[in-house]
Write a protein that holds these residues in place. Structure first.
Motif, PDB file in Angstrom:
ATOM      1  N   MET A   1       0.628   4.787  10.356  1.00 22.83           N
ATOM      2  CA  MET A   1       0.535   4.805   8.898  1.00 22.83           C
ATOM      3  C   MET A   1      -1.600   4.239   8.886  1.00 22.83           C
ATOM      4  O   MET A   1      -1.593   3.176   9.611  1.00 22.83           O
ATOM      5  N   GLU A   5      -3.091   3.802   3.747  1.00 23.01           N
ATOM      6  CA  GLU A   5      -1.332   4.090   3.611  1.00 23.01           C
ATOM      7  C   GLU A   5      -0.563   2.757   3.878  1.00 23.01           C
ATOM      8  O   GLU A   5       0.172   3.172   2.372  1.00 23.01           O
ATOM      9  N   GLN A   6      -1.318   2.356   4.225  1.00 23.01           N
ATOM     10  CA  GLN A   6      -1.002   0.569   3.775  1.00 23.01           C
ATOM     11  C   GLN A   6      -1.292   0.149   3.033  1.00 23.01           C
ATOM     12  O   GLN A   6       0.620  -0.781   1.838  1.00 23.01           O
ATOM     13  N   TRP A   8      -1.687   1.701  -0.217  1.00 20.12           N
ATOM     14  CA  TRP A   8      -0.949   2.568  -0.964  1.00 20.12           C
ATOM     15  C   TRP A   8       0.730   1.941  -1.467  1.00 20.12           C
ATOM     16  O   TRP A   8       1.215   1.259  -2.600  1.00 20.12           O
ATOM     17  N   ARG A   9       0.927   1.926  -0.382  1.00 19.79           N
ATOM     18  CA  ARG A   9       2.535   0.977   0.230  1.00 19.79           C
ATOM     19  C   ARG A   9       2.922   0.141  -0.544  1.00 19.79           C
ATOM     20  O   ARG A   9       3.266  -0.652  -1.386  1.00 19.79           O
ATOM     21  N   PHE A  10       2.161  -1.139  -0.341  1.00 23.93           N
ATOM     22  CA  PHE A  10       1.740  -2.361  -0.433  1.00 23.93           C
ATOM     23  C   PHE A  10       1.848  -2.742  -1.770  1.00 23.93           C
ATOM     24  O   PHE A  10       1.634  -3.435  -2.994  1.00 23.93           O
ATOM     25  N   LEU A  12       2.117  -0.356  -4.102  1.00 27.78           N
ATOM     26  CA  LEU A  12       2.873   0.045  -5.186  1.00 27.78           C
ATOM     27  C   LEU A  12       4.166  -0.665  -5.159  1.00 27.78           C
ATOM     28  O   LEU A  12       4.782  -0.686  -5.991  1.00 27.78           O
ATOM     29  N   ILE A  13       4.507  -1.381  -3.872  1.00 27.10           N
ATOM     30  CA  ILE A  13       5.248  -2.599  -3.542  1.00 27.10           C
ATOM     31  C   ILE A  13       5.053  -4.689  -5.175  1.00 27.10           C
ATOM     32  O   ILE A  13       5.747  -3.972  -5.574  1.00 27.10           O
TER      33      ILE A  13
END
Length: 336
Positions: A1, A5-6, A8-10, A12-13
């Motif tokens: 990843m 992308e990391q 974006w993920r964190f 979003l969380i």
């Protein structure tokens, strides 16, 4: 990843958590209605599935019928109970001067029989000064109850309309295996159903039994105190004693020793044992929940969720224990 992308993920969380907390805080005043709608949905879910899937009736029509059933069987009786309670309270004179005199009379009786000055006038006036705040709290609770009833009806209707999609969505986001998902949902259904049916049933039976004792032993306003006993059964172990013990004590202090002793004996022998017997039978018939889970669940639930905490407090503890057991079996035992 990748790093992007990391990020974006964190991010979003983080957004989900922050918005979730904000929304939860704002929804706290309506939590009773939301939990009430969830409870009734679980109770009528099988009827919904039968009428829509077996009898092929229109979902909107069935939702309206079940909503009408909920109003007639749950909301109207509960609203009438609250209205009767309020109307009874209106017959009591809460004039501070009269209240001080009544309390001073009881205090003087205690002092005559024990030689101990329990209260003085300054303490009584301090206590009476909180009466306006109590009145405001009661009126606020009644207003909150009316709002939550409206919220309950609205949410329940849409839960019934979109029940299948809602259940599939909840099932898909649960962080468990398929087997554990079934166990968790089964536990939720069992505890909510047993408490939603068992607790009101227990309260009605206990209230009627206590009312008989209050009537036999000449308790003032027996119907009012019988009604209060119904609600006192919510608190495990000491619930009914919160009503009958002060009554017996007051009757003893006013010189009515015969009825005071009779009421005490009746409560200890009949009311308490019937309470334990009914709880035992209901637990075995509906959900074999450990008594400690019920006791601490109700205590915690009332502070967190208000009245609906009598159902969701024990559920919260049971789900915590179930999740801990899942974690233990999946990760701790397999780790060795």
């Amino acid at each position: 990843m990748s790093l992007k992308e990391q990020y974006w993920r964190f991010s979003l969380i983080a957004i989900i958590i922050v918005l979730g907390v904000i929304l939860f805080v704002e929804f706290i005043p309506f939590l009773g209605g939301i939990l009430g709608a969830s409870t009734i949905y679980i109770l009528v879910r099988k009827q919904m599935l039968y009428l829509t899937e077996k009898k092929h009736l229109n979902r909107s029509f069935v939702a309206f019928l079940l909503l009408l059933e909920a109003v007639l069987c749950f909301l109207i009786p509960l609203s009438l109970a609250v209205w009767l309670f309020v109307s009874k309270l209106q017959n009591f004179n809460l004039d501070p001067t009269q209240l001080v005199k009544s309390i001073e009379h009881v205090a003087s009786l205690i002092e005559q029989r024990t030689g101990y000055d329990v209260l003085d006038t300054s303490n009584l006036m301090s206590a009476v000064s909180i009466l306006p705040k109590i009145g405001q709290t009661v009126m606020g609770s009644i207003s909150g109850f009316a709002i939550n009833v409206a919220v309950l009806v609205l949410i329940l209707y849409f839960m019934l309309i979109g029940g299948a999609k809602m259940e599939k969505y909840v099932y898909s986001i649960l962080p468990f295996s398929d087997e554990n998902k079934k166990n968790v949902l089964s536990e939720i259904n069992m505890i909510v159903t047993s408490n939603a049916i068992g607790i009101p049933l227990l309260a009605i039976i206990q209230g009627v039994i206590a009312l008989i004792g209050y009537w036999i032993f000449n308790v003032p306003s027996p119907f009012l105190f019988g009604f209060l006993t119904c609600f006192a059964t919510i608190i495990p172990v000491v619930g009914t004693a919160l009503v009958w013990f002060p009554l017996a004590l007051y009757m003893a202090l006013t010189g009515d020793w015969v009825n005071a002793l009779g009421l005490t004996a009746y409560a200890l022998i009949v009311v308490t044992n019937v309470d334990n017997l009914i709880r035992f039978v209901l637990q075995k018939k509906m959900a074999d929940t450990h008594p400690l889970i019920t006791i601490f669940g109700v205590i915690i639930g009332l502070s967190l969720f208000g009245f609906m905490g009598i159902i969701f407090g024990p559920l919260l503890i049971s789900i915590f224990i179930l999740c801990f057991n899942i974690f233990k079996e999946k990760y701790l035992e397999n780790a060795g």
